[in-house]
Design a protein around this motif. Structure first.
Motif, PDB file in Angstrom:
ATOM      1  N   ASN A 160      -1.141   2.872  -1.862  1.00  0.00           N
ATOM      2  CA  ASN A 160      -1.929   2.516  -0.679  1.00  0.00           C
ATOM      3  C   ASN A 160      -1.983   1.011  -0.482  1.00  0.00           C
ATOM      4  O   ASN A 160      -1.919   0.502   0.655  1.00  0.00           O
ATOM      5  CB  ASN A 160      -3.349   3.065  -0.805  1.00  0.00           C
ATOM      6  CG  ASN A 160      -3.441   4.553  -0.544  1.00  0.00           C
ATOM      7  OD1 ASN A 160      -2.499   5.163  -0.030  1.00  0.00           O
ATOM      8  ND2 ASN A 160      -4.560   5.155  -0.896  1.00  0.00           N
ATOM      9  N   GLU A 161      -2.139   0.274  -1.571  1.00  0.00           N
ATOM     10  CA  GLU A 161      -2.222  -1.183  -1.472  1.00  0.00           C
ATOM     11  C   GLU A 161      -0.926  -1.778  -0.936  1.00  0.00           C
ATOM     12  O   GLU A 161      -0.940  -2.745  -0.174  1.00  0.00           O
ATOM     13  CB  GLU A 161      -2.533  -1.775  -2.843  1.00  0.00           C
ATOM     14  CG  GLU A 161      -3.956  -1.523  -3.317  1.00  0.00           C
ATOM     15  CD  GLU A 161      -4.196  -2.043  -4.720  1.00  0.00           C
ATOM     16  OE1 GLU A 161      -3.248  -2.581  -5.324  1.00  0.00           O
ATOM     17  OE2 GLU A 161      -5.333  -1.907  -5.218  1.00  0.00           O
ATOM     18  N   ARG A 162       0.202  -1.210  -1.333  1.00  0.00           N
ATOM     19  CA  ARG A 162       1.502  -1.769  -0.941  1.00  0.00           C
ATOM     20  C   ARG A 162       1.991  -1.249   0.400  1.00  0.00           C
ATOM     21  O   ARG A 162       2.532  -2.003   1.218  1.00  0.00           O
ATOM     22  CB  ARG A 162       2.531  -1.436  -2.036  1.00  0.00           C
ATOM     23  CG  ARG A 162       3.971  -1.836  -1.714  1.00  0.00           C
ATOM     24  CD  ARG A 162       4.125  -3.349  -1.607  1.00  0.00           C
ATOM     25  NE  ARG A 162       5.503  -3.709  -1.393  1.00  0.00           N
ATOM     26  CZ  ARG A 162       6.136  -3.650  -0.222  1.00  0.00           C
ATOM     27  NH1 ARG A 162       5.476  -3.256   0.866  1.00  0.00           N
ATOM     28  NH2 ARG A 162       7.393  -4.006  -0.122  1.00  0.00           N
ATOM     29  N   PHE A 163       1.790   0.053   0.652  1.00  0.00           N
ATOM     30  CA  PHE A 163       2.404   0.679   1.830  1.00  0.00           C
ATOM     31  C   PHE A 163       1.404   1.146   2.888  1.00  0.00           C
ATOM     32  O   PHE A 163       1.804   1.704   3.905  1.00  0.00           O
ATOM     33  CB  PHE A 163       3.241   1.898   1.403  1.00  0.00           C
ATOM     34  CG  PHE A 163       4.370   1.575   0.468  1.00  0.00           C
ATOM     35  CD1 PHE A 163       5.318   0.608   0.785  1.00  0.00           C
ATOM     36  CD2 PHE A 163       4.507   2.254  -0.734  1.00  0.00           C
ATOM     37  CE1 PHE A 163       6.367   0.315  -0.072  1.00  0.00           C
ATOM     38  CE2 PHE A 163       5.562   1.975  -1.603  1.00  0.00           C
ATOM     39  CZ  PHE A 163       6.485   1.004  -1.268  1.00  0.00           C
ATOM     40  N   GLY A 164       0.104   0.917   2.678  1.00  0.00           N
ATOM     41  CA  GLY A 164      -0.874   1.514   3.576  1.00  0.00           C
ATOM     42  C   GLY A 164      -1.062   2.971   3.199  1.00  0.00           C
ATOM     43  O   GLY A 164      -0.812   3.365   2.056  1.00  0.00           O
TER      44      GLY A 164
END
Length: 264
Positions: A160-164
């Motif tokens: 989630n932090e990297r790709f949404g």
């Protein structure tokens, strides 16, 4: 190659029955990797989930001895419950009752040979519900503890932090994993932003084609194999942490490590 035949010492497939007898007796966990054969948009092969199960369980099993854990890996189960992807060619599915029965009979087999714990490492969201039911039956009808790990759930925060939040089926997450282990299987020129057709709140979709044009989610052009290598390492440690915590507890309930599943 969908399921590796380059067996390692921890693979049941490399063993004679005498070897297997000793390995099952010594194993803290007998590991069943579960994948699927289903469409993964225009740029990824239908074997993505099975390739993930094969490679990610290898990482887990080889890291386990550092925690004092012994794992025996069963051959990867390549077929899963993928009926929702059937409108697209190449998808092969078992129906839920069939899939549950297969897993129950495999679990029954290793229980009969003396295994104390079955660790199912799942790499396809569609398998989660039938695997939970199969695990329930195995624990209640056979003398074996069942641990169910949906691998992606343990990577969710980093992803989630990297790709949404739009990274799941055939998106940047699965594209990154495939590029990490099998870059030759990714059609780079077919990587396009996946067009969303619908996003239901309460309604269940009938087919995955109800949701997406090309067959995937998110933008696979955001893939990052180097980042995914770190995610794999971190997620492997988180799963081992969870297993250790559960082993320290004494309970008669189902040992379910599943948190939540994607609509993969």
């Amino acid at each position: 190659m969908t399921v590796s035949l380059d067996y390692e010492d921890y693979d049941l497939g490399s063993m004679t029955w005498e070897d297997a007898e000793t390995a099952i007796d010594d194993a803290d966990f007998v590991v069943l990797p579960t994948g699927a054969i289903e469409q993964h948009s225009l740029h990824l092969p239908v074997s993505v989930d099975t390739l993930r199960a094969e490679n990610l369980t290898r990482e887990l099993v080889t890291a386990a001895p550092d925690r004092g854990l012994s794992m025996l890996r069963l051959p990867t189960l390549p077929f899963g419950y993928s009926e929702h992807h059937m409108p697209r060619a190449g998808t092969l599915t078992l129906l839920p009752d069939t899939y549950q029965k297969v897993v129950r009979e495999l679990g029954s087999s290793i229980s009969e040979h003396g295994a104390e714990r079955l660790l199912i490492v799942n790499c396809h969201g569609g398998n989660s519900a039938p695997l939970k039911l199969a695990g329930d039956r195995l624990q209640r009808e056979h003398d074996i503890e069942v641990y169910l790990v949906d691998w992606t759930s343990y990577a969710r925060e980093q992803l989630n932090e990297r790709f949404g939040e739009n990274w799941s089926h055939a998106g940047p997450h699965e594209t990154s994993v495939t590029e990490l282990y099998h870059p030759d299987l990714v059609k780079a020129d077919e990587k396009v932003n996946q067009e969303r057709k619908a996003s239901f709140n309460a309604r269940q979709y009938t087919w995955y084609t109800d949701l997406t044009v090309q067959g995937g989610r998110g933008d696979p052009r955001d893939s990052d194999a180097e980042f995914m290598e770190q995610v794999v390492a971190d997620t492997t440690e988180r799963i081992l942490d969870a297993l250790e915590e559960d082993l320290e507890q004494s309970t008669d309930g189902v040992q379910t490590l599943q948190r939540s599943s994607d609509d993969e």
